[in-house]
Design a protein around this motif. Structure first.
Motif: not given
Length: 270
Positions: A91-92, A63-72
Protein backbone atom coordinates in the motif's frame (compact mmCIF):
# COMPACT_ATOMS: atom_id res chain seq x y z
CA UNK A 1 -9.53 7.94 2.92
CA UNK A 2 -9.20 7.80 6.69
CA UNK A 3 -10.74 10.97 8.08
CA UNK A 4 -12.64 13.02 5.53
CA UNK A 5 -12.67 16.55 6.88
CA UNK A 6 -12.43 19.76 4.89
CA UNK A 7 -9.33 18.82 2.91
CA UNK A 8 -10.31 15.18 2.50
CA UNK A 9 -13.69 16.29 1.20
CA UNK A 10 -11.98 18.45 -1.43
CA UNK A 11 -9.83 15.54 -2.58
CA UNK A 12 -12.86 13.27 -2.68
CA UNK A 13 -14.72 15.81 -4.82
CA UNK A 14 -11.78 15.85 -7.23
CA UNK A 15 -11.77 12.07 -7.51
CA UNK A 16 -15.49 12.12 -8.28
CA UNK A 17 -15.28 14.91 -10.85
CA UNK A 18 -16.42 14.24 -14.44
CA UNK A 19 -13.66 12.73 -16.52
CA UNK A 20 -11.71 11.30 -13.58
CA UNK A 21 -11.49 7.52 -13.68
CA UNK A 22 -10.26 5.34 -10.82
CA UNK A 23 -10.26 1.61 -10.23
CA UNK A 24 -12.86 0.33 -7.79
CA UNK A 25 -14.87 2.16 -5.16
CA UNK A 26 -13.56 4.79 -2.76
CA UNK A 27 -13.75 3.87 0.92
CA UNK A 28 -13.89 6.70 3.45
CA UNK A 29 -14.23 7.02 7.20
CA UNK A 30 -15.90 9.81 9.14
CA UNK A 31 -16.71 10.28 12.78
CA UNK A 32 -20.49 10.63 12.50
CA UNK A 33 -23.02 8.36 10.83
CA UNK A 34 -24.69 11.39 9.30
CA UNK A 35 -21.50 12.41 7.48
CA UNK A 36 -20.95 8.86 6.29
CA UNK A 37 -24.47 8.73 4.86
CA UNK A 38 -23.92 11.98 2.93
CA UNK A 39 -20.68 10.74 1.40
CA UNK A 40 -22.27 7.43 0.38
CA UNK A 41 -25.28 9.00 -1.32
CA UNK A 42 -23.73 9.01 -4.79
CA UNK A 43 -23.16 5.28 -4.77
CA UNK A 44 -19.46 5.26 -5.74
CA UNK A 45 -18.27 5.69 -2.15
CA UNK A 46 -18.30 3.16 0.69
CA UNK A 47 -18.49 5.15 3.92
CA UNK A 48 -17.87 3.99 7.49
CA UNK A 49 -18.63 5.94 10.66
CA UNK A 50 -16.33 5.46 13.64
CA UNK A 51 -19.03 6.46 16.15
CA UNK A 52 -21.11 3.42 15.18
CA UNK A 53 -18.37 1.06 13.94
CA UNK A 54 -15.18 0.75 16.03
CA UNK A 55 -13.57 -1.11 13.10
CA UNK A 56 -14.33 1.66 10.58
CA UNK A 57 -10.75 2.68 9.83
CA UNK A 58 -9.56 -0.92 9.56
CA UNK A 59 -12.41 -1.86 7.22
CA UNK A 60 -11.78 1.15 4.97
CA UNK A 61 -8.10 0.45 4.28
CA UNK A 62 -8.46 -3.24 3.45
CA UNK A 63 -7.69 -3.79 -0.22
CA UNK A 64 -6.80 -0.13 -0.84
CA UNK A 65 -3.83 0.63 -3.05
CA UNK A 66 -3.63 4.23 -1.83
CA UNK A 67 -4.62 5.35 1.66
CA UNK A 68 -5.02 9.08 2.34
CA UNK A 69 -4.67 9.86 6.02
CA UNK A 70 -6.64 13.02 6.76
CA UNK A 71 -6.73 13.09 10.55
CA UNK A 72 -5.31 15.78 12.85
CA UNK A 73 -1.53 15.63 13.47
CA UNK A 74 -1.89 14.47 17.08
CA UNK A 75 -4.09 11.57 15.96
CA UNK A 76 -1.79 10.24 13.23
CA UNK A 77 0.30 7.82 15.26
CA UNK A 78 -2.68 6.28 17.03
CA UNK A 79 -4.51 5.77 13.74
CA UNK A 80 -1.43 4.22 12.12
CA UNK A 81 -1.12 1.73 14.96
CA UNK A 82 -4.79 0.92 14.52
CA UNK A 83 -4.68 0.25 10.76
CA UNK A 84 -1.14 -1.12 10.35
CA UNK A 85 -2.13 -4.80 10.25
CA UNK A 86 -4.95 -4.18 7.76
CA UNK A 87 -2.93 -2.32 5.12
CA UNK A 88 -2.06 -4.13 1.91
CA UNK A 89 1.61 -5.24 1.83
CA UNK A 90 2.39 -2.79 -0.99
CA UNK A 91 0.00 0.00 0.00
CA UNK A 92 0.91 3.64 -0.48
CA UNK A 93 -0.02 5.79 2.52
CA UNK A 94 -0.23 9.56 2.09
CA UNK A 95 -0.53 11.86 5.10
CA UNK A 96 -1.79 15.44 4.78
CA UNK A 97 -0.93 16.25 8.42
CA UNK A 98 1.54 18.98 9.25
CA UNK A 99 4.47 18.22 11.50
CA UNK A 100 4.50 14.41 11.27
CA UNK A 101 7.57 13.10 9.48
CA UNK A 102 7.72 10.20 7.04
CA UNK A 103 10.23 8.37 9.25
CA UNK A 104 8.02 8.60 12.34
CA UNK A 105 5.09 7.17 10.38
CA UNK A 106 7.08 4.46 8.59
CA UNK A 107 8.36 3.01 11.85
CA UNK A 108 4.77 2.19 12.84
CA UNK A 109 3.94 0.39 9.59
CA UNK A 110 4.86 -2.96 8.05
CA UNK A 111 7.85 -3.13 5.75
CA UNK A 112 6.75 -2.67 2.14
CA UNK A 113 4.23 0.08 2.82
CA UNK A 114 5.30 3.31 1.11
CA UNK A 115 4.77 6.56 3.04
CA UNK A 116 4.46 10.01 1.47
CA UNK A 117 3.47 13.43 2.74
CA UNK A 118 1.23 15.89 0.91
CA UNK A 119 0.43 19.49 1.78
CA UNK A 120 -2.63 20.68 -0.19
CA UNK A 121 -4.51 23.91 0.41
CA UNK A 122 -8.17 24.88 0.63
CA UNK A 123 -8.59 26.21 -2.95
CA UNK A 124 -8.56 22.49 -3.77
CA UNK A 125 -12.29 22.73 -3.01
CA UNK A 126 -12.74 24.60 -6.30
CA UNK A 127 -10.12 22.67 -8.28
CA UNK A 128 -7.53 25.46 -7.98
CA UNK A 129 -5.36 24.11 -5.20
CA UNK A 130 -1.64 23.59 -5.04
CA UNK A 131 -0.15 20.57 -3.29
CA UNK A 132 3.40 19.94 -2.19
CA UNK A 133 4.22 16.23 -2.38
CA UNK A 134 7.22 14.50 -0.81
CA UNK A 135 8.20 10.85 -0.78
CA UNK A 136 10.48 8.99 1.57
CA UNK A 137 13.29 6.61 0.69
CA UNK A 138 10.85 3.83 -0.23
CA UNK A 139 8.83 5.94 -2.68
CA UNK A 140 9.71 5.16 -6.27
CA UNK A 141 8.66 6.97 -9.44
CA UNK A 142 5.54 4.81 -9.82
CA UNK A 143 4.21 5.58 -6.34
CA UNK A 144 5.00 9.28 -6.64
CA UNK A 145 3.24 9.49 -9.99
CA UNK A 146 0.14 7.68 -8.72
CA UNK A 147 -0.21 10.10 -5.81
CA UNK A 148 0.65 13.10 -7.98
CA UNK A 149 -2.21 12.17 -10.29
CA UNK A 150 -4.56 11.88 -7.31
CA UNK A 151 -3.84 15.42 -6.11
CA UNK A 152 -3.76 16.76 -9.67
CA UNK A 153 -7.54 16.25 -9.71
CA UNK A 154 -7.81 19.32 -7.43
CA UNK A 155 -5.07 21.59 -8.80
CA UNK A 156 -1.32 21.89 -9.34
CA UNK A 157 1.19 19.53 -7.72
CA UNK A 158 4.83 20.24 -6.89
CA UNK A 159 7.06 17.28 -6.01
CA UNK A 160 9.50 18.50 -3.36
CA UNK A 161 11.91 17.18 -0.75
CA UNK A 162 10.47 16.38 2.65
CA UNK A 163 12.59 19.10 4.25
CA UNK A 164 10.63 21.58 2.11
CA UNK A 165 7.17 20.48 3.27
CA UNK A 166 7.09 22.82 6.26
CA UNK A 167 7.90 25.73 3.95
CA UNK A 168 5.19 24.58 1.54
CA UNK A 169 2.77 24.66 4.47
CA UNK A 170 3.87 28.18 5.36
CA UNK A 171 3.57 29.57 1.83
CA UNK A 172 0.66 27.79 0.15
CA UNK A 173 -0.92 25.64 2.86
CA UNK A 174 -1.61 28.66 5.07
CA UNK A 175 -1.45 31.15 2.20
CA UNK A 176 -5.21 31.39 1.60
CA UNK A 177 -5.63 32.59 5.18
CA UNK A 178 -3.22 35.45 4.52
CA UNK A 179 -5.23 36.52 1.49
CA UNK A 180 -8.50 36.23 3.41
CA UNK A 181 -7.01 38.38 6.18
CA UNK A 182 -6.03 40.99 3.58
CA UNK A 183 -9.58 40.95 2.19
CA UNK A 184 -10.99 41.24 5.70
CA UNK A 185 -8.81 44.24 6.47
CA UNK A 186 -9.53 45.94 3.13
CA UNK A 187 -13.24 45.53 3.81
CA UNK A 188 -12.84 47.08 7.25
CA UNK A 189 -10.82 49.97 5.81
CA UNK A 190 -13.52 50.61 3.20
CA UNK A 191 -16.12 50.71 5.97
CA UNK A 192 -14.03 53.35 7.76
CA UNK A 193 -14.05 55.39 4.55
CA UNK A 194 -17.84 55.55 4.73
CA UNK A 195 -19.06 52.64 2.60
CA UNK A 196 -21.81 50.44 3.98
CA UNK A 197 -21.23 46.77 4.76
CA UNK A 198 -22.40 45.49 1.39
CA UNK A 199 -20.51 48.10 -0.59
CA UNK A 200 -17.30 47.56 1.35
CA UNK A 201 -17.50 43.78 0.98
CA UNK A 202 -18.17 44.06 -2.77
CA UNK A 203 -15.27 46.45 -3.31
CA UNK A 204 -12.76 44.31 -1.43
CA UNK A 205 -13.95 40.87 -2.49
CA UNK A 206 -14.34 41.61 -6.19
CA UNK A 207 -10.99 43.40 -6.31
CA UNK A 208 -9.25 40.33 -4.89
CA UNK A 209 -11.14 37.92 -7.17
CA UNK A 210 -10.58 40.05 -10.26
CA UNK A 211 -6.90 40.63 -9.55
CA UNK A 212 -6.33 36.91 -8.99
CA UNK A 213 -8.08 36.05 -12.25
CA UNK A 214 -6.05 38.70 -14.09
CA UNK A 215 -2.89 37.16 -12.66
CA UNK A 216 -3.99 33.72 -13.83
CA UNK A 217 -5.11 34.71 -17.31
CA UNK A 218 -2.35 37.15 -18.17
CA UNK A 219 0.51 34.87 -17.20
CA UNK A 220 2.49 37.98 -16.31
CA UNK A 221 4.79 38.37 -13.36
CA UNK A 222 2.89 39.91 -10.41
CA UNK A 223 5.53 42.64 -10.14
CA UNK A 224 4.77 43.67 -13.72
CA UNK A 225 1.04 43.66 -13.06
CA UNK A 226 1.66 45.87 -10.05
CA UNK A 227 3.72 48.27 -12.18
CA UNK A 228 0.89 48.37 -14.74
CA UNK A 229 -1.38 49.85 -12.05
CA UNK A 230 1.22 52.12 -10.49
CA UNK A 231 1.56 55.29 -12.54
CA UNK A 232 4.59 57.46 -11.70
CA UNK A 233 3.67 60.13 -9.15
CA UNK A 234 0.12 58.73 -9.01
CA UNK A 235 -2.22 57.70 -6.22
CA UNK A 236 -1.28 53.99 -6.27
CA UNK A 237 2.40 54.82 -6.02
CA UNK A 238 1.73 56.92 -2.93
CA UNK A 239 -0.22 54.10 -1.24
CA UNK A 240 2.37 51.44 -2.08
CA UNK A 241 5.09 53.64 -0.65
CA UNK A 242 3.25 53.61 2.68
CA UNK A 243 2.94 49.81 2.59
CA UNK A 244 6.59 49.31 1.69
CA UNK A 245 7.68 51.71 4.42
CA UNK A 246 5.93 49.41 6.90
CA UNK A 247 8.48 46.71 6.07
CA UNK A 248 6.44 44.18 4.13
CA UNK A 249 9.39 41.94 3.15
CA UNK A 250 10.50 41.56 6.76
CA UNK A 251 6.90 41.08 7.92
CA UNK A 252 6.36 38.22 5.46
CA UNK A 253 9.67 36.63 6.44
CA UNK A 254 8.72 36.75 10.13
CA UNK A 255 5.25 35.38 9.50
CA UNK A 256 6.50 32.43 7.43
CA UNK A 257 9.28 31.73 9.92
CA UNK A 258 6.70 31.56 12.73
CA UNK A 259 4.62 29.14 10.66
CA UNK A 260 7.61 26.89 9.97
CA UNK A 261 8.64 27.02 13.63
CA UNK A 262 5.22 25.70 14.65
CA UNK A 263 5.52 22.80 12.18
CA UNK A 264 8.90 21.97 13.69
CA UNK A 265 7.37 22.03 17.18
CA UNK A 266 4.74 19.56 16.01
CA UNK A 267 7.49 17.29 14.69
CA UNK A 268 9.03 17.30 18.16
CA UNK A 269 5.65 16.49 19.72
CA UNK A 270 5.24 19.91 21.35
Amino acid sequence: MVGVGSMGGAILAGLRAPGVRIEGPIAVTTRSAGSAARFADAGDVVAYASETDPQANRRAVRGARIVVLGVKPWMVRDVLREIADDLEPDAVLVSVAAGVTIASMAELLPEGVTVLRAMPNTPSHVGLGVTGLAGGDSAGPEQLEAVRRLFATVGEVLVVREDQINAIAAVSGSGPAYLFLYTEQMTAAARRLGFDEHQAATLARQTVIGAAELLRRSGEDPAQLRRNVTSPKGTTERAIAVLEAAGWPELFDRALAANIARSEELERGE
